[in-house]
Design an enzyme around this catalytic site. Structure first.
Site, mmCIF file in Angstrom:
data_model
loop_
_atom_site.group_PDB
_atom_site.id
_atom_site.type_symbol
_atom_site.label_atom_id
_atom_site.label_comp_id
_atom_site.label_asym_id
_atom_site.label_seq_id
_atom_site.Cartn_x
_atom_site.Cartn_y
_atom_site.Cartn_z
ATOM 1 N N ARG A 226 0.838 -1.192 0.000
ATOM 2 C CA ARG A 226 0.000 0.000 0.000
ATOM 3 C C ARG A 226 0.882 1.254 0.000
ATOM 4 O O ARG A 226 2.062 1.196 0.356
ATOM 5 C CB ARG A 226 -0.910 0.027 1.223
ATOM 6 C CG ARG A 226 -1.851 -1.166 1.345
ATOM 7 C CD ARG A 226 -2.669 -1.055 2.627
ATOM 8 N NE ARG A 226 -3.624 -2.145 2.765
ATOM 9 C CZ ARG A 226 -3.376 -3.293 3.401
ATOM 10 N NH1 ARG A 226 -2.177 -3.493 3.942
ATOM 11 N NH2 ARG A 226 -4.296 -4.234 3.488
ATOM 12 N N LYS B 146 -1.701 -2.164 8.341
ATOM 13 C CA LYS B 146 -2.709 -1.581 9.226
ATOM 14 C C LYS B 146 -2.658 -2.246 10.596
ATOM 15 O O LYS B 146 -2.340 -3.424 10.725
ATOM 16 C CB LYS B 146 -4.103 -1.756 8.604
ATOM 17 C CG LYS B 146 -4.302 -0.955 7.326
ATOM 18 C CD LYS B 146 -5.680 -1.164 6.753
ATOM 19 C CE LYS B 146 -5.853 -2.561 6.208
ATOM 20 N NZ LYS B 146 -7.171 -2.730 5.553
ATOM 21 N N HIS C 282 -2.656 2.595 -5.708
ATOM 22 C CA HIS C 282 -3.593 1.494 -5.473
ATOM 23 C C HIS C 282 -3.846 0.703 -6.755
ATOM 24 O O HIS C 282 -4.102 -0.512 -6.705
ATOM 25 C CB HIS C 282 -4.904 2.041 -4.907
ATOM 26 C CG HIS C 282 -5.518 1.137 -3.884
ATOM 27 N ND1 HIS C 282 -4.940 0.884 -2.662
ATOM 28 C CD2 HIS C 282 -6.656 0.393 -3.902
ATOM 29 C CE1 HIS C 282 -5.698 0.044 -1.967
ATOM 30 N NE2 HIS C 282 -6.742 -0.271 -2.703
ATOM 31 N N ARG D 257 -1.197 -1.750 -6.963
ATOM 32 C CA ARG D 257 -1.508 -2.866 -6.053
ATOM 33 C C ARG D 257 -2.470 -3.841 -6.728
ATOM 34 O O ARG D 257 -2.284 -5.064 -6.661
ATOM 35 C CB ARG D 257 -2.104 -2.291 -4.771
ATOM 36 C CG ARG D 257 -2.472 -3.308 -3.696
ATOM 37 C CD ARG D 257 -2.777 -2.536 -2.410
ATOM 38 N NE ARG D 257 -3.544 -3.296 -1.448
ATOM 39 C CZ ARG D 257 -3.007 -4.122 -0.550
ATOM 40 N NH1 ARG D 257 -1.707 -4.317 -0.543
ATOM 41 N NH2 ARG D 257 -3.767 -4.756 0.328
ATOM 42 N N HIS E 137 -4.384 -8.848 3.378
ATOM 43 C CA HIS E 137 -5.817 -8.863 3.644
ATOM 44 C C HIS E 137 -6.105 -9.753 4.851
ATOM 45 O O HIS E 137 -5.478 -10.801 5.023
ATOM 46 C CB HIS E 137 -6.597 -9.390 2.445
ATOM 47 C CG HIS E 137 -6.671 -8.433 1.308
ATOM 48 N ND1 HIS E 137 -7.011 -8.810 0.024
ATOM 49 C CD2 HIS E 137 -6.460 -7.098 1.248
ATOM 50 C CE1 HIS E 137 -6.993 -7.753 -0.767
ATOM 51 N NE2 HIS E 137 -6.670 -6.698 -0.047
ATOM 52 N N TYR F 75 -10.391 -10.010 -7.095
ATOM 53 C CA TYR F 75 -9.414 -10.101 -8.176
ATOM 54 C C TYR F 75 -9.664 -11.304 -9.072
ATOM 55 O O TYR F 75 -9.259 -11.310 -10.229
ATOM 56 C CB TYR F 75 -7.994 -10.150 -7.610
ATOM 57 C CG TYR F 75 -7.625 -8.886 -6.878
ATOM 58 C CD1 TYR F 75 -7.412 -7.691 -7.563
ATOM 59 C CD2 TYR F 75 -7.511 -8.863 -5.497
ATOM 60 C CE1 TYR F 75 -7.100 -6.519 -6.890
ATOM 61 C CE2 TYR F 75 -7.184 -7.704 -4.819
ATOM 62 C CZ TYR F 75 -6.980 -6.537 -5.519
ATOM 63 O OH TYR F 75 -6.669 -5.383 -4.848
#
Length: 293
Positions: free
Chosen positions: A146, A170, A239, A242, A265, A274
């Site tokens: 990211r 994150k 992004h 990504r 994720h 995807y």
């Protein structure tokens, strides 16, 4: 500030208990997000890019567009309240648009276009700026990190011996991403030239023209600039790179669980989108190539 706003909703706007709780969850989540980005960030220093990054992180996690819009609505209401009472000097949420309710398939740059960008020397500005831009774009495309993760990288996060990158995502979750010989070579050359210019820099891997840690806005700008040379996509952001990484991995046989771990994720549901992208790509190839399609 959040408590003042919640009391305003309760006693001046007479909002329901459920509404107040929903707004509080959204605001606490956003506050936690931007404080994890940089320790010194506050509501006063939040800008529109941070709000957009937060929204993208929610979409990455698998939240529907309607959920993201509801959370954005809470942030917008908070900033209107804070601005009216002089608690902040600007309203960054005012210019942020929410996602469309029908969640679109991720946009990605075709492999042939990425190969042309990376492999043709004439595409890149000469000197250190061009090398830095090429290194950043290759790192995005070959690791799927990211924007916030790339900007936060330090020298110690790159292990050339093991060919791996330590990424802090994150909620300060760390993951290890392998990389290949091409990224190793371009990173090594970038570091050599960087250290010649700024021998006494800090820990940051990527520096701006002042020898300080590069910012998200500068990275967004350079990615947009160079992707515009090879694609007509309206959105040309980190992004998108990504998305391009994930799509390329699946197109070349990677399993969904491996891609999920590389992207960071929390659940495979966020990665499954995807597979729809790769299927649409195969469907178009079939329709264009098969004589009876």
């Amino acid at each position: 500030m959040i408590e003042d706003f919640l009391n305003y909703l309760r006693y001046e706007r007479n909002r329901s208990v459920l509404t107040v709780r929903s707004y509080e969850r959204s605001l606490r989540d956003f506050e936690s997000y931007f404080k994890n980005l940089e320790n010194h960030l506050s509501w006063e220093s939040v800008d529109s890019d941070i709000i957009r990054d937060w929204m993208e992180s929610l979409m990455d996690k698998g939240d529907m567009a309607s959920t993201v819009n509801n959370r954005l609505s809470a942030v917008r209401s908070f900033f209107r309240f804070a601005l009216a009472r002089g608690l902040v000097t600007a309203d960054p949420a005012n210019v942020v648009q929410g996602p469309k309710k029908q969640k679109p398939l991720p946009q990605f740059v075709r492999e042939s276009d990425m190969n042309r960008l990376i492999d043709v020397p004439q595409m890149w500005e000469r000197g250190f700026s061009g090398l830095r831009a090429r290194t950043i774009i290759i790192l995005f495309y070959e690791t799927g990190v990211r924007l916030a993760e790339l900007v936060a990288l330090d020298d110690q996060d790159v292990d050339f011996g093991m060919h791996q990158l330590k990424v802090t995502g994150k909620r300060n979750k760390q993951r290890i991403i392998p990389f290949g010989d091409e990224l190793e070579q371009v990173l090594a050359e970038y570091l050599r030239q960087r250290d010649e210019q700024w021998p006494h820099h800090g820990s940051a891997l990527f520096l701006n023209d002042k020898g300080e840690r590069i910012g998200r806005s500068q990275v967004r700008t350079l990615v947009n600039r160079y992707l515009s040379l090879v694609t007509s996509l309206k959105k040309r952001s980190p992004h998108v790179l990504r998305h391009s990484f994930a799509t390329a991995m699946l197109n070349h046989g990677a399993d969904l669980e491996s891609v999920r771990k590389l992207l960071g994720h929390t659940s495979v549901a966020a990665t499954e989108i995807y597979t729809h992208t790769t299927f649409e790509h195969l469907k178009k190839a079939y329709e264009n190539a098969h004589p009876r399609a």
